[in-house]
Write an enzyme that holds these catalytic residues in place. Structure first.
Site, PDB file in Angstrom:
ATOM      1  N   ASP A  67      18.409  55.708  14.354  1.00  0.00           N
ATOM      2  CA  ASP A  67      17.358  55.145  13.680  1.00  0.00           C
ATOM      3  C   ASP A  67      17.305  55.465  11.984  1.00  0.00           C
ATOM      4  OD1 ASP A  67      16.647  57.654  14.256  1.00  0.00           O
ATOM      5  OD2 ASP A  67      14.965  57.081  15.552  1.00  0.00           O
ATOM      6  N   ASP A 136       4.631  61.010  21.943  1.00  0.00           N
ATOM      7  CA  ASP A 136       4.175  59.598  22.677  1.00  0.00           C
ATOM      8  C   ASP A 136       5.142  59.133  23.692  1.00  0.00           C
ATOM      9  OD1 ASP A 136       5.904  58.695  20.671  1.00  0.00           O
ATOM     10  OD2 ASP A 136       4.484  57.335  19.949  1.00  0.00           O
ATOM     11  N   HIS A 138       8.400  58.413  22.542  1.00  0.00           N
ATOM     12  CA  HIS A 138       9.481  57.673  21.976  1.00  0.00           C
ATOM     13  C   HIS A 138      10.653  58.017  22.054  1.00  0.00           C
ATOM     14  CE1 HIS A 138       8.244  59.461  17.937  1.00  0.00           C
ATOM     15  NE2 HIS A 138       9.273  59.646  18.080  1.00  0.00           N
ATOM     16  N   GLU A 143       8.738  52.843  20.274  1.00  0.00           N
ATOM     17  CA  GLU A 143       7.390  53.477  20.410  1.00  0.00           C
ATOM     18  C   GLU A 143       7.015  52.567  21.959  1.00  0.00           C
ATOM     19  OE1 GLU A 143       6.211  55.946  19.013  1.00  0.00           O
ATOM     20  OE2 GLU A 143       6.233  55.397  16.655  1.00  0.00           O
TER      21      GLU A 143
HETATM   22  C1  F6R Z   1      15.151  60.846  15.525  1.00  0.00           C
HETATM   23  C2  F6R Z   1      14.522  60.339  16.795  1.00  0.00           C
HETATM   24  C3  F6R Z   1      13.319  60.556  17.139  1.00  0.00           C
HETATM   25  C4  F6R Z   1      12.996  61.979  17.339  1.00  0.00           C
HETATM   26  C5  F6R Z   1      11.720  62.505  17.820  1.00  0.00           C
HETATM   27  C6  F6R Z   1      11.471  63.984  18.210  1.00  0.00           C
HETATM   28  O1  F6R Z   1      16.230  60.085  15.048  1.00  0.00           O
HETATM   29  O2  F6R Z   1      15.271  59.311  17.015  1.00  0.00           O
HETATM   30  O3  F6R Z   1      13.023  59.943  18.411  1.00  0.00           O
HETATM   31  O4  F6R Z   1      14.153  62.375  18.315  1.00  0.00           O
HETATM   32  O5  F6R Z   1      10.751  61.793  17.306  1.00  0.00           O
HETATM   33  O6  F6R Z   1      11.564  64.556  16.892  1.00  0.00           O
HETATM   34  P1  F6R Z   1      11.753  66.336  16.868  1.00  0.00           P
HETATM   35  O7  F6R Z   1      13.027  66.548  17.398  1.00  0.00           O
HETATM   36  O8  F6R Z   1      11.489  66.344  15.329  1.00  0.00           O
HETATM   37  O9  F6R Z   1      10.528  66.615  17.617  1.00  0.00           O
END
Ligand code: F6R
Length: 236
Positions: A67, A136, A138, A143
């Protein structure tokens, strides 16, 4: 599903790096699906360390990231392209032209999404997809929603995601509200999936995602259907 619990972030990072390095050693020209965020930083550090010792060679490896924020160009230090260059790509011998991150500044974002899926297809799909998980549920920036979204798409980030990601920005107002994310098809078609999570605050969502019903309200729950899923969790 293999659910591995370890007692430190260091162990989580080493185990995750082990799985990724095994993939690169078995198939040097593999396609790695990569993630940003806090969770994989230790994994990337460990891989850099093994690269520096001469144990892994990324010269034929290809990467596709999950992403990117809409409106942040790769030279902005909060962009995911910048994160990947800084935390991983600039420190190993992967060829920059073999690293793909969605372009969140594309004039035509829908065309960018279509081109990103076409690129993944042209590469033959993803061999190993590394994922983190949001509070959440994701994955990528898929989402919670009423249905799973198949293809790469533009998404409105949820309040909780904006809040969680504000720690990387000077203020909450600077966090982009939209992102481009790979959809569920490219993720689920990856041959192997490795999801890593650490911290007490991830415990509840992991229980819901991997030991509860499969629902688009918890996007990561779809991973229960994947035939080769490893989850590594460290409470610390
Ligand atoms: C980032 C991504 C997000 C993160 C998620 C967890 O490329 O795809 O889905 O993996 O937000 O983020 P952290 O590791 O910062 O808790």
């Amino acid at each position: 599903m293999k659910f591995i619990k370890v007692d430190s972030y260091e162990k989580l990072s080493r185990q995750a790096a082990n799985i990724i390095s095994a993939q690169v050693i078995i198939k040097p020209d593999c396609v790695l699906g990569l993630a940003t965020g806090s969770s994989p930083i230790g994994t990337y550090k460990q891989l850099i360390n093994w690269y520096e010792k001469g144990d892994i060679d990324f010269s034929n490896t290809i990467s596709v990231n999950l992403d990117e924020y809409v409106g942040l160009s790769g030279d902005k230090d909060q962009s995911y392209r910048y994160f990947m260059n800084n935390n991983f790509f600039n420190r190993i011998n992967i060829k920059k032209e073999n690293t793909f991150v969605p372009n969140g500044c594309a004039e035509d974002l829908n065309a960018e999404c279509e081109a990103y899926d076409a690129k993944i297809k042209e590469l033959g799909g993803i061999d190993l997809q590394l994922l983190g998980i949001g509070l959440d549920g994701h994955i990528g920036f898929n989402e919670p929603d009423d249905s799973f979204i198949k293809n790469t798409h533009v998404v409105d980030l949820h309040e909780s995601t904006i809040e969680a990601n504000s720690r990387f920005f000077a203020s909450r107002d600077e966090v982009p509200t939209k992102a481009v994310t790979m959809g569920m098809v490219s993720i689920m078609q990856a041959k192997k999936i490795l999801l890593i999570a650490n911290g007490q605050n991830k415990k509840e969502i992991l229980e819901k995602a991997f030991f509860g019903p499969i629902t688009p309200q918890i996007p990561a729950s779809i991973l229960q259907l994947h035939p080769d899923l490893t989850v590594i969790y460290s409470e610390n």
